[in-house]
Design a protein around this motif. Structure first.
Motif, PDB file in Angstrom:
ATOM      1  N   PRO A 530       0.811  -1.230   0.000  1.00  0.00           N
ATOM      2  CA  PRO A 530       0.000   0.000   0.000  1.00  0.00           C
ATOM      3  C   PRO A 530       0.836   1.269   0.000  1.00  0.00           C
ATOM      4  N   GLU A 531       2.022   1.210   0.615  1.00  0.00           N
ATOM      5  CA  GLU A 531       2.842   2.415   0.718  1.00  0.00           C
ATOM      6  C   GLU A 531       3.362   2.869  -0.643  1.00  0.00           C
ATOM      7  N   SER A 532       3.303   1.975  -1.624  1.00  0.00           N
ATOM      8  CA  SER A 532       3.802   2.347  -2.952  1.00  0.00           C
ATOM      9  C   SER A 532       2.774   3.113  -3.767  1.00  0.00           C
ATOM     10  N   HIS A 533       1.588   3.295  -3.226  1.00  0.00           N
ATOM     11  CA  HIS A 533       0.527   3.997  -3.943  1.00  0.00           C
ATOM     12  C   HIS A 533       0.305   5.387  -3.344  1.00  0.00           C
ATOM     13  N   LYS A 534      -0.033   6.311  -4.200  1.00  0.00           N
ATOM     14  CA  LYS A 534      -0.187   7.698  -3.770  1.00  0.00           C
ATOM     15  C   LYS A 534      -1.585   7.931  -3.203  1.00  0.00           C
ATOM     16  N   PHE A 535      -1.664   8.903  -2.286  1.00  0.00           N
ATOM     17  CA  PHE A 535      -2.929   9.319  -1.696  1.00  0.00           C
ATOM     18  C   PHE A 535      -3.048  10.832  -1.833  1.00  0.00           C
ATOM     19  N   LYS A 536      -4.251  11.335  -1.636  1.00  0.00           N
ATOM     20  CA  LYS A 536      -4.459  12.776  -1.760  1.00  0.00           C
ATOM     21  C   LYS A 536      -3.613  13.524  -0.733  1.00  0.00           C
ATOM     22  N   GLU A 537      -3.318  14.772  -1.032  1.00  0.00           N
ATOM     23  CA  GLU A 537      -2.510  15.587  -0.126  1.00  0.00           C
ATOM     24  C   GLU A 537      -3.229  15.716   1.231  1.00  0.00           C
ATOM     25  N   GLY A 538      -2.471  15.438   2.288  1.00  0.00           N
ATOM     26  CA  GLY A 538      -3.049  15.459   3.622  1.00  0.00           C
ATOM     27  C   GLY A 538      -3.680  14.149   4.035  1.00  0.00           C
ATOM     28  N   ASP A 539      -3.711  13.176   3.122  1.00  0.00           N
ATOM     29  CA  ASP A 539      -4.292  11.869   3.404  1.00  0.00           C
ATOM     30  C   ASP A 539      -3.175  10.836   3.444  1.00  0.00           C
ATOM     31  N   ALA A 540      -3.472   9.635   3.962  1.00  0.00           N
ATOM     32  CA  ALA A 540      -2.469   8.567   4.051  1.00  0.00           C
ATOM     33  C   ALA A 540      -3.175   7.224   4.055  1.00  0.00           C
ATOM     34  N   PHE A 541      -2.390   6.170   3.959  1.00  0.00           N
ATOM     35  CA  PHE A 541      -2.931   4.812   3.959  1.00  0.00           C
ATOM     36  C   PHE A 541      -3.590   4.501   5.300  1.00  0.00           C
ATOM     37  N   GLY A 542      -4.756   3.829   5.217  1.00  0.00           N
ATOM     38  CA  GLY A 542      -5.467   3.451   6.431  1.00  0.00           C
ATOM     39  C   GLY A 542      -5.574   1.949   6.597  1.00  0.00           C
ATOM     40  N   LEU A 543      -6.363   1.288   5.739  1.00  0.00           N
ATOM     41  CA  LEU A 543      -6.586  -0.151   5.823  1.00  0.00           C
ATOM     42  C   LEU A 543      -6.473  -0.758   4.433  1.00  0.00           C
ATOM     43  N   SER A 544      -6.122  -2.050   4.377  1.00  0.00           N
ATOM     44  CA  SER A 544      -6.100  -2.780   3.112  1.00  0.00           C
ATOM     45  C   SER A 544      -6.727  -4.141   3.314  1.00  0.00           C
ATOM     46  N   LEU A 545      -7.249  -4.708   2.237  1.00  0.00           N
ATOM     47  CA  LEU A 545      -7.914  -6.000   2.310  1.00  0.00           C
ATOM     48  C   LEU A 545      -7.774  -6.704   0.976  1.00  0.00           C
ATOM     49  N   GLU A 546      -7.348  -7.965   1.017  1.00  0.00           N
ATOM     50  CA  GLU A 546      -7.268  -8.774  -0.192  1.00  0.00           C
ATOM     51  C   GLU A 546      -8.550  -9.575  -0.347  1.00  0.00           C
ATOM     52  N   CYS A 547      -9.116  -9.553  -1.562  1.00  0.00           N
ATOM     53  CA  CYS A 547     -10.386 -10.239  -1.797  1.00  0.00           C
ATOM     54  C   CYS A 547     -10.489 -10.608  -3.260  1.00  0.00           C
ATOM     55  N   GLN A 548     -11.630 -11.163  -3.648  1.00  0.00           N
ATOM     56  CA  GLN A 548     -11.936 -11.477  -5.041  1.00  0.00           C
ATOM     57  C   GLN A 548     -13.027 -10.521  -5.525  1.00  0.00           C
ATOM     58  N   SER A 549     -13.076 -10.262  -6.806  1.00  0.00           N
ATOM     59  CA  SER A 549     -14.031  -9.292  -7.367  1.00  0.00           C
ATOM     60  C   SER A 549     -15.478  -9.743  -7.204  1.00  0.00           C
ATOM     61  N   THR A 550     -15.696 -11.061  -6.958  1.00  0.00           N
ATOM     62  CA  THR A 550     -17.066 -11.571  -6.821  1.00  0.00           C
ATOM     63  C   THR A 550     -17.556 -11.520  -5.378  1.00  0.00           C
ATOM     64  N   GLU A 551     -16.724 -11.081  -4.451  1.00  0.00           N
ATOM     65  CA  GLU A 551     -17.070 -11.123  -3.029  1.00  0.00           C
ATOM     66  C   GLU A 551     -17.693  -9.807  -2.566  1.00  0.00           C
ATOM     67  N   ARG A 552     -18.348  -9.916  -1.393  1.00  0.00           N
ATOM     68  CA  ARG A 552     -18.929  -8.727  -0.767  1.00  0.00           C
ATOM     69  C   ARG A 552     -18.117  -8.381   0.477  1.00  0.00           C
ATOM     70  N   LEU A 553     -17.994  -7.081   0.722  1.00  0.00           N
ATOM     71  CA  LEU A 553     -17.216  -6.599   1.856  1.00  0.00           C
ATOM     72  C   LEU A 553     -18.141  -5.992   2.893  1.00  0.00           C
ATOM     73  N   CYS A 554     -17.796  -6.204   4.156  1.00  0.00           N
ATOM     74  CA  CYS A 554     -18.568  -5.641   5.264  1.00  0.00           C
ATOM     75  C   CYS A 554     -17.735  -4.564   5.943  1.00  0.00           C
ATOM     76  N   LEU A 555     -18.365  -3.423   6.208  1.00  0.00           N
ATOM     77  CA  LEU A 555     -17.691  -2.272   6.796  1.00  0.00           C
ATOM     78  C   LEU A 555     -18.344  -1.972   8.142  1.00  0.00           C
ATOM     79  N   LEU A 556     -17.534  -1.865   9.207  1.00  0.00           N
ATOM     80  CA  LEU A 556     -18.043  -1.539  10.548  1.00  0.00           C
ATOM     81  C   LEU A 556     -17.574  -0.142  10.926  1.00  0.00           C
ATOM     82  N   VAL A 557     -18.528   0.712  11.390  1.00  0.00           N
ATOM     83  CA  VAL A 557     -18.165   2.054  11.843  1.00  0.00           C
ATOM     84  C   VAL A 557     -18.314   2.130  13.355  1.00  0.00           C
ATOM     85  N   SER A 558     -17.772   3.209  13.933  1.00  0.00           N
ATOM     86  CA  SER A 558     -17.683   3.318  15.385  1.00  0.00           C
ATOM     87  C   SER A 558     -19.042   3.402  16.070  1.00  0.00           C
TER      88      SER A 558
END
Length: 740
Positions: A530-558
């Protein structure tokens, strides 16, 4: 006095001065611009437009006048604002696709459902409709109060008599300072029937009123698919939303081919913008089942949707469109209105209807009193005529010979001043026997009318019976024909359709990157740094996840809410991606805790900072809606902090007080949602800082590079769920030295 004040300067805190002026501005916006009156459903500008048009005698039966003339009278006499704003308000009152029951009949170009603007006001003409005439009916009979206009040269009505249920029938929308209103249009005949029932049963529940008016009736039609329970709750509280869909049919072609014909679209959706949106999604390959869209509309809407293959089910094609386009939309309900005392507040359906009925009773009483006064005055005049008809010769003598005939007549025949005045102004040709008979007939009719008016004013039951008959007449008047027939179909919510089989997504490895500021993107392949990819100014890498394009992802907020995203729908490419809040309706004040791949057989432990949690199956965390699903319920001040996959049979936790606890996963209950149970008892002010799951046979690796810890190593902190735990061993609290 003015000389004493000249040059006077008074110190005032800036905050106080701003607060005073801002409150004045806010109240002006709320009272005189944005919120409608519950009695006539009007904002001041609309009320002034209708009153000015009535003053110009632009009745439904009269000819048209240039809109520029109307706008000129409105801004010159009543509404000292910009002519463009007044003309826009007038145009909207004439658009049958924007207003369920137009109050203005337009002649010329008044815009279209494509979003085209109306022609300039010098080209268009207008007059009032029958609906507007009903709203103004009785305004000259002292039905409502008047107030001076802005320049004190004229008077304008504070509210219209409102014989038509305009607030609910035509709806309203407005944004004030700190509050807003949004009311969908309804069917006028249905409103009148519900109001008639409310007269008979003032305590009727909303559920009963909905039997008469089951839901909104939009001018553009469509299909209402909101759940009945949700609609009832919205009408009871005055807040909620209604889900509507476009109306469509299948048109068969040659050799088994077919197309979908959309004939009605949701309210306030611009047809041209809708077509642009669908075309953009086709270019982005987000509508894989749609081959083409054509607009064959004339005065009626006709959108032609062609599938890629004839083997696709029409329902599946339309479901893909409903999920990502404005062919399905929500209209919010926020019945925030000004009540009879000009106080802004949110009302439920029953209170809105009752407020309108109360206004109609006040109007009836005022009009009856006004008519009674006119009847009594006319009776007084007629009694004077009858008195002199018996002595016509004496009357003629007094008029001919008397120097002051008026007082002599009053003295001779016991006349009032009004009677004497009318006798003196009587025409000579009225002095005949036939006229006396007509006067007696008129007097008898007026005496009968007077008795009826006095009976009406003296009996509340008679007044409500009269109002009930007026409601029935209004329902009959505006409930028939093309204008009154219900346009929006009310249907049961559709059953969920699984699109995974219809939409074939190529399976490929993806790595999802989520930045700290919430920008998400998917990169093809695994093992990506992830560190090899650029982010917007003032932003940085947070989380990464390896998956398949056919899968669904679940997101949990605070806040304990979970959201589901499809990996195939995530933005690709070399850019910064998209804000994740565009893909899901995440609350602005909440942070993303983690995200993971949903597994049909998977389970996760959800836990809060306070040390409460539970086991939840992945399938119970799948949320189809953009608004997500509340799974972990939290107390005030608490937040969701952990979402750990159940990959073993033991749990180990540690609090900020450096006390750790280990126990079996089976001690945690499995729930679909809720607050959970206590995992580790923490003292006030302390929080849970770590939670891990491990297998007792494989051991626990606490720090990378350490050897696995067995059950014997964890004996000192092993206990029961909800214990306070014991002091954590050093190998947990101290990281091992790095090997260089």
């Amino acid at each position: 006095m003015s000389q004493d004040l000249a040059g006077h300067i008074e110190d005032t805190k800036l905050a106080d001065a701003l607060s005073e002026r801002y409150i004045a501005y806010a109240m002006s916006t709320i009272m005189a611009r944005s919120l409608p009156d519950v009695r006539d459903g009007m904002k001041p500008v609309h009320r002034r437009i209708l009153y000015a048009m009535q003053q110009l005698k632009l009745d439904p039966s009269s000819g048209f006048k240039k809109c520029a003339r109307v706008v000129g009278d409105v801004i010159g006499k009543f509404h000292p604002h910009g002519d463009a704003a007044v003309y826009e308000a007038l145009v909207r009152l004439a658009q049958d696709f924007a207003v369920r029951y137009p109050l203005v009949e337009g002649q010329g170009n008044f815009g279209s459902i494509d979003g085209d603007n109306a022609a300039a006001m010098r080209y268009t003409e207008s007059r009032l409709t029958e609906v507007a005439k009903a709203l103004l009916e009785g305004i000259e009979d002292d039905a409502v109060d008047f107030r001076p206009t802005y320049d004190n040269e004229d008077a304008e009505p504070v509210v219209l008599p409102g014989a038509f249920p305009n607030l609910l029938a035509n709806g309203a929308a407005g944004i004030a300072v700190g509050m807003a209103t949004s009311i969908p249009p309804h069917n006028a005949a249905e409103i009148c029937r519900a109001a008639r029932h409310l007269i008979d049963d003032p305590q009727a529940p909303v559920e009963t009123l909905m039997q008469y008016m089951p839901g909104p009736d939009f001018p553009t039609g469509g299909v209402l698919i909101e759940e009945a329970q949700s609609m009832r709750a919205a009408y009871e509280t005055g807040r909620g939303s209604f889900r509507t869909r476009a109306r469509w049919d299948v048109e068969q072609g040659r050799f088994g081919t077919w197309t979908v014909i959309v004939t009605e679209i949701p309210y306030q959706v611009q047809k041209s913008r809708l077509i642009e949106q669908i075309a953009e999604l086709m270019e982005q390959k987000k509508l894989p089942l749609l081959a083409d869209i054509r607009d064959e509309s004339t005065t009626d809407i006709r959108l032609v949707l062609e599938p890629k293959t004839k083997g696709i089910e029409p329902e599946v094609l339309m479901e893909t469109l409903f999920r990502v386009t404005a062919l399905e939309s929500r209209f919010s309900l926020n019945m925030n209105v000004l009540d009879a005392n000009r106080v802004p507040r949110v009302m439920g359906l029953r209170e809105v209807i009752q407020s309108w009925l109360d206004h109609r009773e006040i109007v009836l009483v005022r009009r009856s009193n006004h008519r009674l006064s006119a009847v009594e005055r006319r009776l007084e005049i007629l009694e004077g005529f009858l008195a002199v008809y018996l002595n016509l010769d004496e009357v003629i003598r007094i008029i001919r010979e008397g120097d002051e005939p008026k007082p002599e007549l009053m003295l001779a025949f016991s006349l009032t001043e009004l009677q004497a005045e009318y006798v003196l102004n009587m025409r000579l040709r009225s002095l005949r026997r036939l006229e006396e008979i007509e006067i007696r007939k008129e007097r008898d009719a007026l005496l009968k009318e007077k008795a009826g008016l006095e009976g009406l004013l003296g009996s509340e039951r008679k007044r409500w019976n009269r109002i009930g008959k007026e409601l029935e007449a209004t329902a009959a008047r505006f409930g028939d024909g093309a204008l009154g027939a219900r346009r929006t179909q009310i249907a049961a919510p559709p059953a969920p359709i699984d699109l995974s089989a219809a939409i074939q997504v190529d399976r490929e490895p993806l790595t999802v990157l989520l930045s700290r500021e919430g920008w998400v993107r998917a990169i093809k392949g695994h093992g990506i740094d992830p560190e090899s990819h650029k982010f917007k100014e003032g932003d940085a890498f947070g989380l990464s996840l390896e998956c398949q394009s056919t899968e669904r992802l679940c997101l949990l907020v605070s806040g304990g809410r979970v959201f589901t995203l499809k990996a195939a729908d995530l933005p690709r490419g070399r850019g910064f991606g998209q804000p994740i809040r565009v893909l899901a309706d995440l609350p602005q004040e909440e942070e993303i805790v983690t995200f993971f791949v949903l597994d049909e057989n998977g389970r996760h432990i959800l836990a809060s900072e306070s040390g409460r949690g539970m086991v939840v199956r992945d399938v119970d965390m799948a949320a189809e809606k953009r608004t997500g699903k509340q799974v972990l319920t939290l107390r005030d001040g608490d937040r969701a902090s952990f979402c750990v996959a159940v990959t073993g049979d033991q749990i180990v936790t540690m609090g900020s007080n450096r006390k750790a606890l280990s126990f079996a996963v089976s001690a945690l209950p499995e729930m679909t949602k809720g607050m959970g149970v206590t995992i580790q008892k923490l003292p006030p002010g302390q929080r849970l800082v770590d939670l891990r799951v491990f297998s007792s046979t494989e051991g626990l690796v606490w720090h990378e590079g350490q050897k696995p810890r067995s059950e014997a190593d964890l004996a000192s902190i092993t206990g029961k769920r909800a214990d306070q735990g014991k002091a954590a061993p050093q190998w947990m609290t101290r990281k091992p030295a790095s090997r260089g």
